[in-house]
Design a protein around this motif. Structure first.
Motif, PDB file in Angstrom:
ATOM      1  N   ARG A 150      -6.075   1.615  -6.293  1.00  0.00           N
ATOM      2  CA  ARG A 150      -5.729   2.198  -4.777  1.00  0.00           C
ATOM      3  C   ARG A 150      -4.546   2.873  -4.676  1.00  0.00           C
ATOM      4  O   ARG A 150      -4.481   4.045  -3.956  1.00  0.00           O
ATOM      5  CB  ARG A 150      -5.851   0.913  -3.772  1.00  0.00           C
ATOM      6  N   ALA A 151      -3.531   2.327  -5.175  1.00  0.00           N
ATOM      7  CA  ALA A 151      -2.368   2.817  -5.058  1.00  0.00           C
ATOM      8  C   ALA A 151      -1.977   4.252  -5.766  1.00  0.00           C
ATOM      9  O   ALA A 151      -1.502   5.040  -5.094  1.00  0.00           O
ATOM     10  CB  ALA A 151      -1.135   1.920  -5.864  1.00  0.00           C
ATOM     11  N   ALA A 162      -4.568  10.561   0.856  1.00  0.00           N
ATOM     12  CA  ALA A 162      -5.554   9.473   1.764  1.00  0.00           C
ATOM     13  C   ALA A 162      -4.798   8.555   2.616  1.00  0.00           C
ATOM     14  O   ALA A 162      -3.864   7.990   2.068  1.00  0.00           O
ATOM     15  CB  ALA A 162      -6.446   9.177   0.481  1.00  0.00           C
ATOM     16  N   ARG A 163      -5.428   8.398   3.721  1.00  0.00           N
ATOM     17  CA  ARG A 163      -4.832   7.409   4.524  1.00  0.00           C
ATOM     18  C   ARG A 163      -5.759   7.042   5.418  1.00  0.00           C
ATOM     19  O   ARG A 163      -5.424   6.622   6.679  1.00  0.00           O
ATOM     20  CB  ARG A 163      -3.564   8.172   5.214  1.00  0.00           C
ATOM     21  N   HIS A 164      -6.906   6.953   5.334  1.00  0.00           N
ATOM     22  CA  HIS A 164      -8.009   6.259   6.212  1.00  0.00           C
ATOM     23  C   HIS A 164      -7.508   4.706   6.243  1.00  0.00           C
ATOM     24  O   HIS A 164      -7.375   4.154   5.285  1.00  0.00           O
ATOM     25  CB  HIS A 164      -9.391   6.718   5.764  1.00  0.00           C
ATOM     26  N   ALA A 165      -7.602   4.475   7.666  1.00  0.00           N
ATOM     27  CA  ALA A 165      -7.024   2.854   7.804  1.00  0.00           C
ATOM     28  C   ALA A 165      -7.947   1.781   7.334  1.00  0.00           C
ATOM     29  O   ALA A 165      -7.419   0.870   6.782  1.00  0.00           O
ATOM     30  CB  ALA A 165      -7.000   2.876   9.421  1.00  0.00           C
ATOM     31  N   ALA A 184     -10.019  -4.893   3.079  1.00  0.00           N
ATOM     32  CA  ALA A 184     -10.278  -3.576   2.838  1.00  0.00           C
ATOM     33  C   ALA A 184     -10.921  -3.061   1.697  1.00  0.00           C
ATOM     34  O   ALA A 184     -10.272  -3.562   0.505  1.00  0.00           O
ATOM     35  CB  ALA A 184      -8.770  -2.908   2.799  1.00  0.00           C
ATOM     36  N   PRO A 185     -12.038  -2.242   1.705  1.00  0.00           N
ATOM     37  CA  PRO A 185     -12.492  -1.971   0.563  1.00  0.00           C
ATOM     38  C   PRO A 185     -11.626  -0.883  -0.299  1.00  0.00           C
ATOM     39  O   PRO A 185     -10.984  -0.423   0.412  1.00  0.00           O
ATOM     40  CB  PRO A 185     -14.075  -1.380   0.884  1.00  0.00           C
ATOM     41  N   LEU A 186     -12.173  -0.558  -1.369  1.00  0.00           N
ATOM     42  CA  LEU A 186     -11.274   0.573  -2.299  1.00  0.00           C
ATOM     43  C   LEU A 186     -12.069   1.697  -1.736  1.00  0.00           C
ATOM     44  O   LEU A 186     -13.202   1.701  -1.210  1.00  0.00           O
ATOM     45  CB  LEU A 186     -11.628   0.375  -3.730  1.00  0.00           C
TER      46      LEU A 186
END
Length: 343
Positions: free
Chosen positions: A31-32, A40-43, A59-61
């Motif tokens: 993810r990081a 990418a920045r969808h909450a 939070a899913p990947l």
């Protein structure tokens, strides 16, 4: 001989099932690095707390992390000797992938057709991603142009699969527990909800990203994609490394945040084409068109069908395709997908 030069076109036959090597356990590291490589920045993918308010445990990947991981497993067996990855269809995300999940991939050959030049052919495969509980998390069809290793090998009987033009709303899989009734638009970054979008509307995503060789090769290695065209500058006559098409998909999807911040989860891939090659130095921009909308049984959750177009360099003041049916040379990606959005 202990090394593997990969499969060539003549090595595929319809009905062949290939179990791909090297399962992969995913973590927060993916993810990081994904968020470092793309804007990418969808909450829903960024915050466990935001995901919990939407009915999910964590939070899913990002959905495309799952896609790239499953795709990458298949490359050594399907597209190591590919000329190009041509398109996608009938893709569905079946279960969210979270940190700690282990994914493996299996593909079935569903079509073959030799090209008229006798030097290559197209192979269609249906690939499935499977987690540690033997649950399918993702499936899609893709077709690839693959070189022949033996130019004298006879052409196989052509089998071209009959693929659906799009995934029907009834076949969309909504993640268990997903609930957008308590959705926080302020934290999500935009106020626009499902009801605010109209079929036929076009959204210019404004921003652009210039691709560098180091970044696209790092991204492609992240997914353990070993296709030669992405790394070996001697593999092409022009001495260029071809950008992995999935890299363009992720860039375009991330750019779409500006205007579609609340199109949180990708649940289906209706069709997709890598219209033209992309190389380091190209600046990728994107726009989306709203193709369809539908309500879902999940509380407060709507489905929106989007056409995401990535193009390079300047403003898209051109028709996507000419009278000959070919894409304009500046078009890089034409992707049709379903996403989930608060009503």
């Amino acid at each position: 001989m202990k090394t593997n030069s990969g499969r060539f076109f003549e090595d595929y036959h319809v009905g062949q099932v290939i179990e791909h090597a090297v399962p992969r356990t995913l973590s927060g590291g993916e993810r990081a690095l994904y968020h470092a490589l793309y804007p990418a920045r969808h909450a829903l993918y960024s915050s466990d707390e935001f995901a919990a308010e939407c009915g999910l445990e964590v939070a899913p990947l990002d959905d495309l992390i799952a896609f790239h991981t499953v795709f990458g497993k298949s490359v050594p067996d399907i597209s190591l000797n590919a000329v190009a990855n041509l398109g996608y269809a009938e893709g569905r995300w079946l279960k969210p992938v979270v940190a700690g999940d282990t994914l493996r991939s299996v593909s079935e050959v569903i079509g073959v057709k030799q090209n008229s030049n006798g030097k290559s052919g197209v192979v269609w495969v249906r690939t499935k991603g499977i987690n540690q509980f033997d649950e399918e998390v993702l499936e899609y069809v893709r077709w690839v142009m693959v070189r022949k290793g033996d130019l004298d090998a006879p052409a196989p009987e052509a089998v071209i699969p009959d693929l659906a033009g799009n995934v029907s709303v009834e076949d969309l899989v909504i993640p268990e527990g997903l609930d957008f009734l308590r959705y926080n638009f302020t934290l999500a970054g935009e106020e626009h909800r499902w009801a605010d979008y109209e079929v036929g509307e076009r959204i210019d995503h404004v921003d652009g990203v210039t691709i560098e060789d180091a970044e696209h090769m790092m991204a492609t290695r992240l997914w353990q994609n070993t296709a030669k065209v992405h790394f070996d500058a001697t593999n092409r006559a022009d001495g260029k490394r071809l950008i992995y098409g999935g890299h363009v998909i992720s860039l375009a999807r991330a750019l779409s945040f500006n205007g579609l911040a609340n199109a949180q989860m990708i649940v289906a891939l209706n069709s997709g084409a890598h219209a033209n090659p992309c190389f380091a130095g190209d600046t990728v921009r994107a726009y989306s068109e709203v193709l369809d909308k539908a309500e879902t049984p999940a509380p407060g959750v709507g489905a929106i069908r989007l056409r995401l177009v990535a193009y390079k360099d300047g403003a898209p003041e051109f028709a996507l395709k000419g009278e000959d049916g070919k894409y304009h040379p500046d078009v890089l990606l034409d992707l049709d997908y379903w996403a989930l959005m608060p009503l």
